[in-house]
Design a protein around this motif. Structure first.
Motif, mmCIF file in Angstrom:
data_model
loop_
_atom_site.group_PDB
_atom_site.id
_atom_site.type_symbol
_atom_site.label_atom_id
_atom_site.label_comp_id
_atom_site.label_asym_id
_atom_site.label_seq_id
_atom_site.Cartn_x
_atom_site.Cartn_y
_atom_site.Cartn_z
ATOM 1 N N GLY A 143 0.787 -1.228 0.000
ATOM 2 C CA GLY A 143 0.000 0.000 0.000
ATOM 3 C C GLY A 143 0.814 1.269 0.000
ATOM 4 O O GLY A 143 0.267 2.363 0.167
ATOM 5 N N ARG A 144 2.136 1.154 -0.189
ATOM 6 C CA ARG A 144 2.986 2.331 -0.239
ATOM 7 C C ARG A 144 3.504 2.518 -1.655
ATOM 8 O O ARG A 144 3.383 1.641 -2.502
ATOM 9 C CB ARG A 144 4.169 2.184 0.719
ATOM 10 C CG ARG A 144 3.778 2.074 2.183
ATOM 11 C CD ARG A 144 4.997 1.702 3.011
ATOM 12 N NE ARG A 144 4.781 1.847 4.435
ATOM 13 C CZ ARG A 144 4.227 0.931 5.202
ATOM 14 N NH1 ARG A 144 3.825 -0.213 4.672
ATOM 15 N NH2 ARG A 144 4.060 1.135 6.490
ATOM 16 N N SER A 145 4.144 3.666 -1.882
ATOM 17 C CA SER A 145 4.820 3.888 -3.154
ATOM 18 C C SER A 145 6.327 3.798 -2.963
ATOM 19 O O SER A 145 7.002 2.969 -3.578
ATOM 20 C CB SER A 145 4.445 5.260 -3.721
ATOM 21 O OG SER A 145 3.060 5.374 -3.938
ATOM 22 N N LEU A 146 6.853 4.659 -2.072
ATOM 23 C CA LEU A 146 8.290 4.752 -1.845
ATOM 24 C C LEU A 146 8.581 4.772 -0.350
ATOM 25 O O LEU A 146 7.781 5.278 0.444
ATOM 26 C CB LEU A 146 8.867 6.018 -2.484
ATOM 27 C CG LEU A 146 8.613 6.229 -3.973
ATOM 28 C CD1 LEU A 146 9.101 7.610 -4.398
ATOM 29 C CD2 LEU A 146 9.292 5.140 -4.799
ATOM 30 N N PHE A 147 9.743 4.259 0.006
ATOM 31 C CA PHE A 147 10.193 4.302 1.392
ATOM 32 C C PHE A 147 11.592 4.902 1.384
ATOM 33 O O PHE A 147 12.489 4.385 0.715
ATOM 34 C CB PHE A 147 10.197 2.902 2.004
ATOM 35 C CG PHE A 147 10.453 2.892 3.482
ATOM 36 C CD1 PHE A 147 9.491 3.374 4.363
ATOM 37 C CD2 PHE A 147 11.643 2.401 3.994
ATOM 38 C CE1 PHE A 147 9.718 3.361 5.732
ATOM 39 C CE2 PHE A 147 11.869 2.380 5.356
ATOM 40 C CZ PHE A 147 10.910 2.864 6.234
ATOM 41 N N LEU A 148 11.762 6.016 2.098
ATOM 42 C CA LEU A 148 13.007 6.777 2.046
ATOM 43 C C LEU A 148 13.746 6.750 3.373
ATOM 44 O O LEU A 148 13.124 6.663 4.442
ATOM 45 C CB LEU A 148 12.730 8.253 1.698
ATOM 46 C CG LEU A 148 11.772 8.569 0.549
ATOM 47 C CD1 LEU A 148 11.650 10.077 0.394
ATOM 48 C CD2 LEU A 148 12.230 7.914 -0.745
ATOM 49 N N THR A 149 15.067 6.843 3.299
ATOM 50 C CA THR A 149 15.900 7.136 4.461
ATOM 51 C C THR A 149 16.440 8.544 4.283
ATOM 52 O O THR A 149 17.054 8.849 3.256
ATOM 53 C CB THR A 149 17.079 6.155 4.582
ATOM 54 O OG1 THR A 149 16.590 4.822 4.605
ATOM 55 C CG2 THR A 149 17.869 6.421 5.858
ATOM 56 N N LEU A 150 16.184 9.397 5.265
ATOM 57 C CA LEU A 150 16.591 10.801 5.200
ATOM 58 C C LEU A 150 17.683 11.086 6.215
ATOM 59 O O LEU A 150 17.691 10.523 7.316
ATOM 60 C CB LEU A 150 15.397 11.727 5.472
ATOM 61 C CG LEU A 150 14.131 11.484 4.634
ATOM 62 C CD1 LEU A 150 13.047 12.473 5.052
ATOM 63 C CD2 LEU A 150 14.428 11.597 3.147
ATOM 64 N N MET A 151 18.617 11.976 5.852
ATOM 65 C CA MET A 151 19.678 12.424 6.751
ATOM 66 C C MET A 151 19.728 13.942 6.699
ATOM 67 O O MET A 151 20.167 14.519 5.703
ATOM 68 C CB MET A 151 21.036 11.861 6.309
ATOM 69 C CG MET A 151 21.156 10.354 6.357
ATOM 70 S SD MET A 151 21.362 9.759 8.037
ATOM 71 C CE MET A 151 21.479 7.980 7.736
ATOM 72 N N ALA A 152 19.270 14.602 7.753
ATOM 73 C CA ALA A 152 19.274 16.062 7.811
ATOM 74 C C ALA A 152 20.114 16.524 8.996
ATOM 75 O O ALA A 152 20.328 15.780 9.962
ATOM 76 C CB ALA A 152 17.859 16.607 7.920
ATOM 77 N N ALA A 153 20.571 17.781 8.924
ATOM 78 C CA ALA A 153 21.481 18.292 9.946
ATOM 79 C C ALA A 153 20.789 18.617 11.259
ATOM 80 O O ALA A 153 21.430 18.653 12.309
ATOM 81 C CB ALA A 153 22.202 19.539 9.415
#
Length: 347
Positions: free
Chosen positions: A101-111
């Motif tokens: 049921g999803r489209s994309l799964f992301l890993t994010l790295m922010a400061a």
């Protein structure tokens, strides 16, 4: 893509996993190969896109950053355009096309948390075709890809390679020089010191000391990645889990110790744990899940998702067979997108 790695390839990769920046004079003998032979074999694997040595934020740096997972739902007709926009963003570390049921799964790295909010609200949710997002901030890392091993070498062969320090890391401030070196390592974390020093504009001896200090302080993790299918582990499954809060750390560490688990993380959401597994067959999914729930009776599986394709993994751009074909250097401190990476034609 059929399995393409020989036993000698697997032994070499395991040695590099244990000592990713060690010289070939150390790695070769550990896997019973002449250093020149080991170096040539390794380069052939790199040229075929089957292996890469990359840098990720270490545990000390992750505590200063704002890492997170993000579910992205988008219109099917816009998915490729959304992927293209995300692919070149150096704060989007990984992109996986998933089912469930999803489209994309992301890993994010922010400061920072503010930078994370900007990344999600201003850079991702505003993309044409994005319908919905759901954020899972990562609050604790119990195990990640740099600790996953092929186990192709005998215990006696790895004794001289696995030299993780037993001393507690000594924290220090992260300067612009450290950030520049992190970005240089993101291109090739096995690059010689001379090449790194040229990129960062300082002497080789200074660069060597700075790399060693960043590793020792837990600011960076150097890891050797291998194409899943070529290594015989083509199935990626992610799990959202929940345990009582008082058990969170103990369960997180227990999950990280399971050999098929690639990662185990605490997240600030209704599910308070996230785990990922590499498996040999789709039919192994119930077994992998049973291993977790059988070992931890209080563990509740809230959701699971089988990856259809990994498009980007920790900055490496992957083709449909999971081969590395380009790189967008990881840069948690970046505030805008960069130009698309060069892509090698492997047809």
């Amino acid at each position: 893509m059929r399995q393409e790695l020989s036993e000698q390839d697997l032994r070499l990769i395991h040695a590099v996993q244990l000592a990713p920046r060690a010289p070939w004079t150390t790695i070769g003998p550990a896997c019973a190969q002449h250093p020149i032979t080991a170096a040539r074999r390794w380069q052939r694997l790199v040229d075929r896109g089957l292996v890469s040595v990359l840098v990720t934020p270490g545990p000390a740096l992750l505590r200063r950053l704002a890492p997170a997972y993000l579910d992205v739902e988008c219109r099917p007709s816009d998915r490729e355009a959304v992927i293209a926009a995300l692919l070149v963003n150096p704060r989007v570390a990984s992109i996986t096309i998933v089912g469930s049921g999803r489209s994309l799964f992301l890993t994010l790295m922010a400061a920072s948390h503010q930078a994370l909010a900007d990344l999600v609200l201003a850079r991702i949710e505003t993309l044409s075709g994005v319908l919905r997002t759901e954020l899972y901030p990562i609050t604790q890392v119990y195990g990640e890809g740099s600790s996953w091993r092929l186990d192709a070498l005998a215990r006696s062969e790895i004794s001289g390679l696995d030299r993780r320090s037993e001393r507690a890391p000594r924290p220090f401030a992260v300067s612009e020089r450290h950030r520049t070196l992190f970005r240089a390592l993101s291109l090739d974390a096995r690059a010689p010191v001379a090449a790194l020093s040229e990129q960062v504009g300082e002497s080789p001896s200074t660069t060597s000391r700075r790399v060693a200090a960043m590793i020792a302080a837990g600011l960076v993790s150097i890891r050797c990645d291998v194409t899943q299918e070529a290594a015989g582990w083509p199935i990626l499954v992610n799990y959202f889990l929940r345990v009582p809060a008082v058990e969170l750390d103990a369960v997180g560490r227990a999950l990280a110790a399971l050999p098929e688990n690639r990662g185990s993380f605490a997240v600030a959401a209704r599910p308070n744990l996230f785990a990922s597994q590499w498996l040999r067959h789709v039919s192994d999914v119930p077994y992998g899940e049973a291993r977790m729930t059988g070992a931890i009776p209080s563990l509740e599986v809230l959701d699971r998702m089988v990856a259809l394709r990994v498009v980007k993994r920790m900055g490496r751009v992957l083709d449909a067979d999971g081969r590395s074909i380009g790189v967008v250097p990881l840069d948690p401190w970046h505030e805008s997108v960069v130009t698309p990476p060069a892509v090698t034609d492997r047809s």
